[in-house]
Design a protein around this motif. Structure first.
Motif, PDB file in Angstrom:
ATOM      1  N   GLY A  66       0.782  -1.230   0.000  1.00  0.00           N
ATOM      2  CA  GLY A  66       0.000   0.000   0.000  1.00  0.00           C
ATOM      3  C   GLY A  66       0.809   1.273   0.000  1.00  0.00           C
ATOM      4  N   TRP A  67       2.083   1.210  -0.362  1.00  0.00           N
ATOM      5  CA  TRP A  67       2.910   2.412  -0.330  1.00  0.00           C
ATOM      6  C   TRP A  67       2.436   3.515  -1.269  1.00  0.00           C
ATOM      7  CZ3 TRP A  67       8.515  -0.040  -0.087  1.00  0.00           C
ATOM      8  CH2 TRP A  67       8.699  -0.589   1.186  1.00  0.00           C
ATOM      9  N   PRO A  68       2.067   3.243  -2.531  1.00  0.00           N
ATOM     10  CA  PRO A  68       1.603   4.347  -3.393  1.00  0.00           C
ATOM     11  C   PRO A  68       0.393   5.070  -2.813  1.00  0.00           C
ATOM     12  CG  PRO A  68       2.115   2.414  -4.713  1.00  0.00           C
ATOM     13  CD  PRO A  68       2.166   1.973  -3.288  1.00  0.00           C
ATOM     14  N   ALA A  69      -0.547   4.342  -2.236  1.00  0.00           N
ATOM     15  CA  ALA A  69      -1.701   4.996  -1.624  1.00  0.00           C
ATOM     16  C   ALA A  69      -1.281   5.845  -0.428  1.00  0.00           C
ATOM     17  CB  ALA A  69      -2.741   3.957  -1.199  1.00  0.00           C
ATOM     18  N   THR A  70      -0.292   5.383   0.321  1.00  0.00           N
ATOM     19  CA  THR A  70       0.201   6.170   1.455  1.00  0.00           C
ATOM     20  C   THR A  70       0.825   7.470   0.988  1.00  0.00           C
ATOM     21  OG1 THR A  70       0.616   4.140   2.714  1.00  0.00           O
ATOM     22  CG2 THR A  70       1.742   6.133   3.449  1.00  0.00           C
ATOM     23  N   VAL A  71       1.595   7.409  -0.098  1.00  0.00           N
ATOM     24  CA  VAL A  71       2.227   8.620  -0.636  1.00  0.00           C
ATOM     25  C   VAL A  71       1.172   9.664  -0.995  1.00  0.00           C
ATOM     26  CG1 VAL A  71       3.571   9.509  -2.580  1.00  0.00           C
ATOM     27  CG2 VAL A  71       4.288   7.413  -1.443  1.00  0.00           C
ATOM     28  N   ILE A  72       0.068   9.222  -1.594  1.00  0.00           N
ATOM     29  CA  ILE A  72      -0.992  10.149  -1.995  1.00  0.00           C
ATOM     30  C   ILE A  72      -1.782  10.624  -0.781  1.00  0.00           C
ATOM     31  CG2 ILE A  72      -3.109  10.384  -3.340  1.00  0.00           C
ATOM     32  CD1 ILE A  72      -0.704  10.221  -5.107  1.00  0.00           C
ATOM     33  N   ASP A  73      -2.210   9.700   0.060  1.00  0.00           N
ATOM     34  CA  ASP A  73      -3.129  10.037   1.147  1.00  0.00           C
ATOM     35  C   ASP A  73      -2.478  10.938   2.196  1.00  0.00           C
ATOM     36  OD1 ASP A  73      -5.020   8.525  -0.124  1.00  0.00           O
ATOM     37  OD2 ASP A  73      -4.734   6.745   1.123  1.00  0.00           O
ATOM     38  N   VAL A  74      -1.211  10.703   2.492  1.00  0.00           N
ATOM     39  CA  VAL A  74      -0.543  11.512   3.511  1.00  0.00           C
ATOM     40  C   VAL A  74      -0.507  12.981   3.076  1.00  0.00           C
ATOM     41  CG1 VAL A  74       1.707  11.980   4.537  1.00  0.00           C
ATOM     42  CG2 VAL A  74       0.811   9.665   4.528  1.00  0.00           C
ATOM     43  N   LEU A  75      -0.269  13.217   1.792  1.00  0.00           N
ATOM     44  CA  LEU A  75      -0.239  14.593   1.304  1.00  0.00           C
ATOM     45  C   LEU A  75      -1.639  15.189   1.208  1.00  0.00           C
ATOM     46  CD1 LEU A  75       1.604  16.822   0.318  1.00  0.00           C
ATOM     47  CD2 LEU A  75       1.499  15.840  -1.982  1.00  0.00           C
ATOM     48  N   GLU A  76      -2.597  14.389   0.776  1.00  0.00           N
ATOM     49  CA  GLU A  76      -3.965  14.900   0.630  1.00  0.00           C
ATOM     50  C   GLU A  76      -4.597  15.213   1.981  1.00  0.00           C
ATOM     51  OE1 GLU A  76      -8.117  15.175   0.586  1.00  0.00           O
ATOM     52  OE2 GLU A  76      -7.111  13.387   1.390  1.00  0.00           O
ATOM     53  N   GLU A  77      -4.253  14.451   3.000  1.00  0.00           N
ATOM     54  CA  GLU A  77      -4.847  14.655   4.318  1.00  0.00           C
ATOM     55  C   GLU A  77      -4.468  15.998   4.930  1.00  0.00           C
ATOM     56  OE1 GLU A  77      -3.378  11.267   6.308  1.00  0.00           O
ATOM     57  OE2 GLU A  77      -4.814   9.863   5.401  1.00  0.00           O
ATOM     58  N   ARG A  78      -3.425  16.647   4.412  1.00  0.00           N
ATOM     59  CA  ARG A  78      -3.023  17.957   4.920  1.00  0.00           C
ATOM     60  C   ARG A  78      -3.571  19.103   4.078  1.00  0.00           C
ATOM     61  NH1 ARG A  78       1.851  18.036   8.351  1.00  0.00           N
ATOM     62  NH2 ARG A  78       2.262  15.902   9.019  1.00  0.00           N
ATOM     63  N   LEU A  79      -4.270  18.773   3.000  1.00  0.00           N
ATOM     64  CA  LEU A  79      -4.836  19.801   2.120  1.00  0.00           C
ATOM     65  C   LEU A  79      -6.300  20.012   2.494  1.00  0.00           C
ATOM     66  CD1 LEU A  79      -3.253  18.675  -1.271  1.00  0.00           C
ATOM     67  CD2 LEU A  79      -2.696  20.742   0.017  1.00  0.00           C
ATOM     68  N   ASP A  80      -6.532  20.754   3.542  1.00  0.00           N
ATOM     69  CA  ASP A  80      -7.885  21.027   4.017  1.00  0.00           C
ATOM     70  C   ASP A  80      -8.310  22.402   3.518  1.00  0.00           C
ATOM     71  OD1 ASP A  80      -8.090  18.621   5.304  1.00  0.00           O
ATOM     72  OD2 ASP A  80      -7.396  19.382   7.229  1.00  0.00           O
ATOM     73  N   LEU A  81      -9.189  22.413   2.525  1.00  0.00           N
ATOM     74  CA  LEU A  81      -9.736  23.669   2.036  1.00  0.00           C
ATOM     75  C   LEU A  81     -10.831  24.135   2.987  1.00  0.00           C
ATOM     76  CD1 LEU A  81      -9.861  25.750  -0.336  1.00  0.00           C
ATOM     77  CD2 LEU A  81     -11.688  24.326  -1.294  1.00  0.00           C
ATOM     78  N   LEU A  82     -10.715  25.383   3.467  1.00  0.00           N
ATOM     79  CA  LEU A  82     -11.686  25.939   4.407  1.00  0.00           C
ATOM     80  C   LEU A  82     -12.616  26.955   3.762  1.00  0.00           C
ATOM     81  CD1 LEU A  82      -9.407  26.417   7.554  1.00  0.00           C
ATOM     82  CD2 LEU A  82     -10.847  24.462   6.934  1.00  0.00           C
TER      83      LEU A  82
END
Length: 461
Positions: A66-82
Motif C-alpha cells: 500500500g505504499w503508493p496509496a500512502t504517498v498520496i493520502d498523507v499529502l492529501e490529508e493535509r490539504l484542508d480547504l476551508l
C-alpha cells in the motif's frame, strides 16, 4: 493548433471546431493507459513483474503493498480547504457549507495528486435551476481541455458522459468560452446536438487543477512517480519471497538417513502424502535388521525472515526520501520515540511540499470562486483561498503563541484570524460570537455602547 484562439462550438460544420473536439478525445485516449497504470498502483491492482526464482505456485497468491496509496493520502490529508475570504456578500461561504464543495475538494485533490491533473466544473445553470451542485470535481480519465498559456486558463473542455455500447461512440458535454455549453454525440461521423444551452459566464466553466507543474510540463505530474512504482515493485517481490520463506519453513525440514521405503508408506504399500511426512510430530523406525545401518533422523535449520525485513526497511527509507514522508509513516518504528521537536523537523519537507500544493491548487480554487460569483452576478475582486495550516503543531504550543500575539496587540482577541489559529471551526466561531452577545446582557451592552460613544469619565480607570 492555436491555443490562444477561443473555441466556438456553435458552428459544428466548421472543420477546425470538429477537429478540436476530436483532438481532445484523442488526448484522452493517449493518456488513458498511463492514468490507468497510476490508478492500479493506488488501488492495489497493479500487475507486479514475477520473480524469476520463486515457483509459480508461490507467486499465484496475490501480494500487494500500500505504499503508493500512502504517498498520496498523507499529502492529501493535509490539504484542508476551508473556503474563501474577502467575499463580503457571503455567497461563497454559504455555498461552501451547503453545496458540498468540501467533499468535491477532497475528490479533486486526490485525482490531481494521483494523475497529475484534475478538473473542477462549474455549472452555469445551477443557480437559475435552483440546484446546489454548482461545483463538481471531474476525473482526467473522462475530462480534458485546451489550455491557454497567456490567459492561464482553459479556453475549451469536454467531458465524456457515456459511450454507445454498439458503436463505442462517446456522448460528450463540450464547454467553450463565449457561446455554448452543450451535449454532443457523433452520428455517422458528424457531431450533432443532443441538447443545447447558452453559457452566461462568458468563459469556459471548467478549471484545471495541476499538481507539480513546471514551465516545460504545464500538464502536471503524478505523485506516483517511476521511483515510487519501482520501490513498490521490489517491496512486493520481497514480500512474496518472505511469504515463500514462511511457507517453506513453517515446519522443520527433516531428513532421514538409511531409512527403508516402507517407512514412508501405509500398511498396504501406498506412499504417504508429502504433507503427512512433513507435519508428522515424530518419525519412528523399527530395529535395523542384520547387516542394516540404523536409521538416523535430523532437521535442517530454519531461515529467519530478517533479510527480507531489512530489505523492506531499506526500500521504505528510500521511498520516504523520494516522497518527502517521514519513515515512520511506512511503519518503520524505533525503540526510542521521537520528541515533538524531532517530529516537526522530520515533517519539514512534507509541510513545505503541502504548502506548494496549496499555492498551485489555490490558483484553481480562486478561479472557481470567481466563476461561482459570476454565476450569481457578483464581483470577485479581493477574494482569496483559505487553507488549514499544513503543519501539525501541538494545541498547547499553538494556544501559547496565539495568546502572546494577542497580548502584544498583533491579533485582536475575537477576530476570525485568531480563532483560525486556534483551529476553531467557522460554525463554532459563530456560536462563540452569539454567546458573547447573549452573555453580555442588555444593561452591560447599553453601558458599553455609552462608554464607546462618550469615552471614559475623568479619573476612571
Amino acid at each position: 493548433m492555436n491555443l490562444t484562439a477561443p473555441l466556438v462550438l456553435s458552428d459544428l460544420a466548421d472543420t477546425s471546431t470538429r477537429g478540436k473536439i476530436d483532438a481532445m478525445l484523442q488526448r484522452l485516449d493517449a493518456t488513458r493507459r498511463s492514468n490507468q497504470l497510476k490508478q492500479a498502483y493506488y488501488d492495489f491492482e497493479a500487475r507486479i513483474p514475477r520473480s524469476p526464482v520463486l515457483p509459480i505456485a508461490w507467486q499465484e497468491a496475490r501480494q500487494v503493498c500500500g505504499w503508493p496509496a500512502t504517498v498520496i493520502d498523507v499529502l492529501e490529508e493535509r490539504l484542508d480547504l476551508l473556503g474563501w475570504r474577502g467575499d463580503k456578500s457571503g455567497t461563497l461561504e454559504a455555498l461552501f457549507r451547503t453545496g458540498g464543495i468540501d467533499l468535491e475538494a477532497t475528490l479533486g485533490h486526490l485525482d490531481a495528486l494521483l494523475y497529475g491533473v484534475a478538473f473542477l466544473q462549474i455549472d452555469p445553470h445551477a443557480v437559475a435551476d435552483g440546484r446546489p451542485d454548482l461545483v463538481t470535481a471531474a476525473s482526467p480519465l473522462t475530462t480534458t481541455g485546451i489550455w491557454d498559456g497567456q490567459r492561464r486558463r482553459l479556453v475549451a473542455a469536454l467531458t465524456i458522459v457515456e459511450r454507445d455500447n454498439t458503436t463505442d461512440q462517446p456522448r460528450v458535454i463540450a464547454y467553450a468560452d463565449d457561446e455554448v455549453t452543450g451535449s454532443l454525440q457523433k452520428v455517422a461521423g458528424v457531431w450533432r446536438w443532443v441538447d443545447r444551452r447558452l453559457n452566461p459566464l462568458g468563459r469556459t466553466p471548467v478549471v484545471q487543477m495541476v499538481n507539480r507543474p513546471r514551465a516545460s510540463r504545464l500538464g502536471g505530474r503524478s505523485e506516483i512517480t517511476r521511483p515510487v512504482r519501482s520501490y513498490t515493485d521490489q517491496a512486493v517481490q520481497t514480500l512474496a519471497g518472505m511469504r515463500a520463506n514462511r511457507d517453506f519453513y513453517a515446519y522443520p525440514q527433516r531428513w532421514a538417513e538409511n531409512a527403508p521405503d516402507d517407512l514412508f508408506a501405509d500398511d498396504d504399500g501406498t506412499p504417504k502424502p508429502g504433507w503427512v511426512t512433513a507435519m508428522a510430530a515424530m518419525l519412528t523406525s523399527g530395529q535395523p535388521g542384520p547387516g542394516q545401518q540404523p536409521v538416523r533422523f535430523g532437521s535442517f535449520a530454519s531461515s529467519p525472515p530478517t533479510p527480507f525485513l531489512d530489505q523492506i526497511s531499506g526500500l521504505a527509507t528510500q521511498l520516504a526520501g523520494e516522497a518527502a514522508i517521514p519513515p515512520h509513516y511506512f511503519g518503520l518504528l524505533t525503540d526510542n520515540p521521537a520528541s515533538a521537536e524531532a517530529i516537526r523537523n522530520i515533517e519539514s519537507r512534507l509541510v513545505k511540499r503541502t504548502e506548494r500544493r496549496q499555492t498551485s491548487f489555490g490558483w484553481a480554487w480562486r478561479e472557481v470562486g470567481t466563476l461561482v460569483l459570476a454565476a450569481h452576478g457578483q464581483d470577485a475582486n479581493g477574494i482569496s483561498v483559505h487553507w488549514r495550516a499544513a503543519d501539525t503543531p501541538t494545541v498547547a504550543a499553538e494556544a501559547d503563541a496565539t495568546v502572546k500575539l494577542v497580548q502584544a496587540g498583533v491579533l485582536p482577541p475575537r477576530s476570525s484570524v485568531t480563532y483560525d489559529r486556534l483551529r476553531i471551526t467557522p460554525e463554532d466561531q459563530k456560536q462563540i460570537a452569539s454567546d458573547w452577545v447573549s452573555n453580555q446582557g442588555p444593561l452591560a451592552a447599553l453601558a458599553s455602547a455609552v462608554t464607546r460613544q462618550a469615552g471614559p469619565a475623568d479619573g476612571a480607570a
